[in-house]
Design a protein around this motif. Structure first.
Motif, short mmCIF file in Angstrom:
data_model
loop_
_atom_site.label_atom_id
_atom_site.label_comp_id
_atom_site.label_asym_id
_atom_site.label_seq_id
_atom_site.Cartn_x
_atom_site.Cartn_y
_atom_site.Cartn_z
N GLY A 39 0.85 -1.26 -0.07
CA GLY A 39 -0.02 -0.09 0.01
C GLY A 39 0.86 1.01 -0.02
O GLY A 39 2.15 1.26 -0.52
N THR A 40 0.33 2.32 0.67
CA THR A 40 0.84 3.66 0.50
C THR A 40 0.54 4.33 1.78
O THR A 40 -0.51 4.55 2.16
CB THR A 40 0.37 4.47 -0.81
N LYS A 41 1.60 4.78 2.46
CA LYS A 41 1.30 5.84 3.63
C LYS A 41 1.09 7.21 3.09
O LYS A 41 2.21 7.66 2.25
CB LYS A 41 2.77 5.53 4.48
N VAL A 42 0.20 7.64 3.47
CA VAL A 42 0.05 9.18 2.98
C VAL A 42 -0.03 10.04 4.15
O VAL A 42 -0.67 9.80 5.11
CB VAL A 42 -1.44 9.33 2.36
N THR A 43 0.85 11.07 4.21
CA THR A 43 0.81 12.01 5.04
C THR A 43 0.63 13.49 4.74
O THR A 43 1.06 14.06 3.74
CB THR A 43 2.50 12.22 5.57
N TRP A 44 -0.39 14.05 5.29
CA TRP A 44 -1.13 15.29 4.93
C TRP A 44 -0.43 16.13 6.09
O TRP A 44 -0.74 16.11 7.33
CB TRP A 44 -2.52 15.35 5.02
N GLU A 45 0.28 17.21 5.81
CA GLU A 45 1.00 18.19 6.65
C GLU A 45 1.02 19.80 6.26
O GLU A 45 0.96 20.14 4.86
CB GLU A 45 2.67 17.69 6.91
N MET A 46 0.64 20.57 7.30
CA MET A 46 0.56 22.04 7.11
C MET A 46 1.51 22.60 8.19
O MET A 46 1.55 22.31 9.38
CB MET A 46 -1.15 22.40 7.66
N ASN A 47 2.16 23.73 7.63
CA ASN A 47 3.03 24.64 8.41
C ASN A 47 2.76 26.00 8.07
O ASN A 47 2.24 26.34 6.98
CB ASN A 47 4.34 24.38 8.11
N GLY A 48 2.51 26.73 9.12
CA GLY A 48 2.32 27.97 9.22
C GLY A 48 2.94 29.17 10.01
O GLY A 48 3.33 28.49 11.21
N GLU A 49 2.89 30.37 10.14
CA GLU A 49 3.44 31.14 10.78
C GLU A 49 2.52 32.09 11.52
O GLU A 49 1.44 32.59 10.97
CB GLU A 49 4.46 32.17 9.95
N ASN A 50 2.63 32.31 12.97
CA ASN A 50 1.97 33.31 13.76
C ASN A 50 2.79 34.37 13.96
O ASN A 50 3.29 34.67 15.21
CB ASN A 50 1.64 32.79 14.98
N ASP A 51 2.93 35.40 12.72
CA ASP A 51 3.81 36.26 12.94
C ASP A 51 3.28 37.80 13.33
O ASP A 51 4.19 38.72 13.25
CB ASP A 51 4.53 36.53 11.30
N ASN A 52 1.99 37.70 13.73
CA ASN A 52 1.53 39.10 14.20
C ASN A 52 0.57 38.78 15.35
O ASN A 52 0.31 37.48 15.45
CB ASN A 52 1.07 39.82 13.13
N PHE A 53 0.07 39.93 16.16
CA PHE A 53 -0.88 39.60 17.06
C PHE A 53 -2.00 38.97 16.77
O PHE A 53 -2.59 37.91 17.65
CB PHE A 53 -0.91 40.93 17.75
N MET A 54 -2.67 39.34 15.42
CA MET A 54 -3.92 38.90 15.06
C MET A 54 -3.85 37.17 14.83
O MET A 54 -4.63 36.37 15.34
CB MET A 54 -4.45 39.50 13.97
N ALA A 55 -2.50 36.90 14.15
CA ALA A 55 -2.39 35.63 13.80
C ALA A 55 -2.31 34.63 15.30
O ALA A 55 -2.91 33.51 15.18
CB ALA A 55 -1.25 35.51 12.99
N LYS A 56 -1.65 35.05 16.32
CA LYS A 56 -1.49 34.48 17.39
C LYS A 56 -2.82 34.45 18.13
O LYS A 56 -3.02 33.52 18.85
CB LYS A 56 -0.58 35.32 18.28
N MET A 57 -3.83 35.35 18.00
CA MET A 57 -5.00 35.42 18.93
C MET A 57 -5.91 34.38 18.14
O MET A 57 -6.39 33.51 18.50
CB MET A 57 -5.53 36.69 18.67
N MET A 58 -5.70 34.23 16.68
CA MET A 58 -6.61 33.36 15.84
C MET A 58 -6.16 31.82 16.23
O MET A 58 -6.94 30.66 16.47
CB MET A 58 -6.35 33.50 14.57
#
Length: 201
Positions: A136-155
């Motif tokens: 078979g196949t191992k499938v990995t779904w991955e997300m990376n993001g930045e919390n580079d300001n106050f609003m992003a950190k609050m979200m």
């Protein structure tokens, strides 16, 4: 001093302290976030790859497609692979945004940039990795993001990407497994039927 003024003078400092505490909690959020989920699909990598490399195939398994059957979609660029795009605009549950594939390695990896427009603005790097695992196949779904300001950190504090997105990834991978395995089985049945017809001929 009236009772009302005394109560107000007592409440104001409490509100100020709560606000300061909330701001401090937001500022303590990490500068980056990471979400990753995996599953094993009983199909070869070449059978799984088209389901993630071609955005036209996504609504068959996407965890968000059923949230708004009336959402509008468009697919600028190539049908699949590098530079293919998927734009959506729907209700409050799905919002609006677009994805664009930046790297596509056949049967191995699809990396795309995910841009949210509504209900908030943000950009993340996301990828699918496909690795042979037994038959078979191992499938990995991955997300990376930045919390580079106050609003992003609050979200990040209020919405918790690991919990919310992680559950969506799990749901999507389960549906992807179902769709890919069914398509692989159908392809095997068709190949067998073709072979039987050739023998009969």
């Amino acid at each position: 001093m009236s009772t009302g003024k005394k109560v107000l003078l007592g409440i104001v400092p409490m509100i100020a302290i709560a606000l300061i505490g909330f701001v401090a909690l937001v500022l303590m959020q990490p500068e980056e976030f990471h979400v990753s989920r995996s599953t094993t699909i009983n199909a070869a990598p070449e059978a799984v790859f088209p389901h993630v490399n071609n955005f036209h195939n996504w609504n068959a398994w996407s965890p968000w497609a059923e949230l708004d059957p009336n959402a509008e979609y468009s697919f600028p660029g190539p049908d699949a692979g590098e530079d293919a795009e998927f734009h959506w605009d729907g209700n409050d549950d799905v919002g609006a945004g677009f994805m664009k594939i930046h790297e596509s390695i056949p049967h191995e990896k699809v990396r795309y940039e995910l841009t949210f427009i509504r209900p908030y603005e943000d950009t993340c790097e996301v990828e699918f990795r496909l690795e042979p695992e037994g038959e078979g196949t191992k499938v990995t779904w991955e997300m990376n993001g930045e919390n580079d300001n106050f609003m992003a950190k609050m979200m990040c504090l209020l919405m918790d990407p690991e919990g919310m997105v992680g559950k969506d990834f799990e749901k999507g991978l389960a549906k992807l497994k179902q769709v890919a395995e069914q398509n692989a089985a159908d392809a095997t049945d068709e190949t067998t039927a073709d072979g039987d017809r050739q023998e009969e001929a």
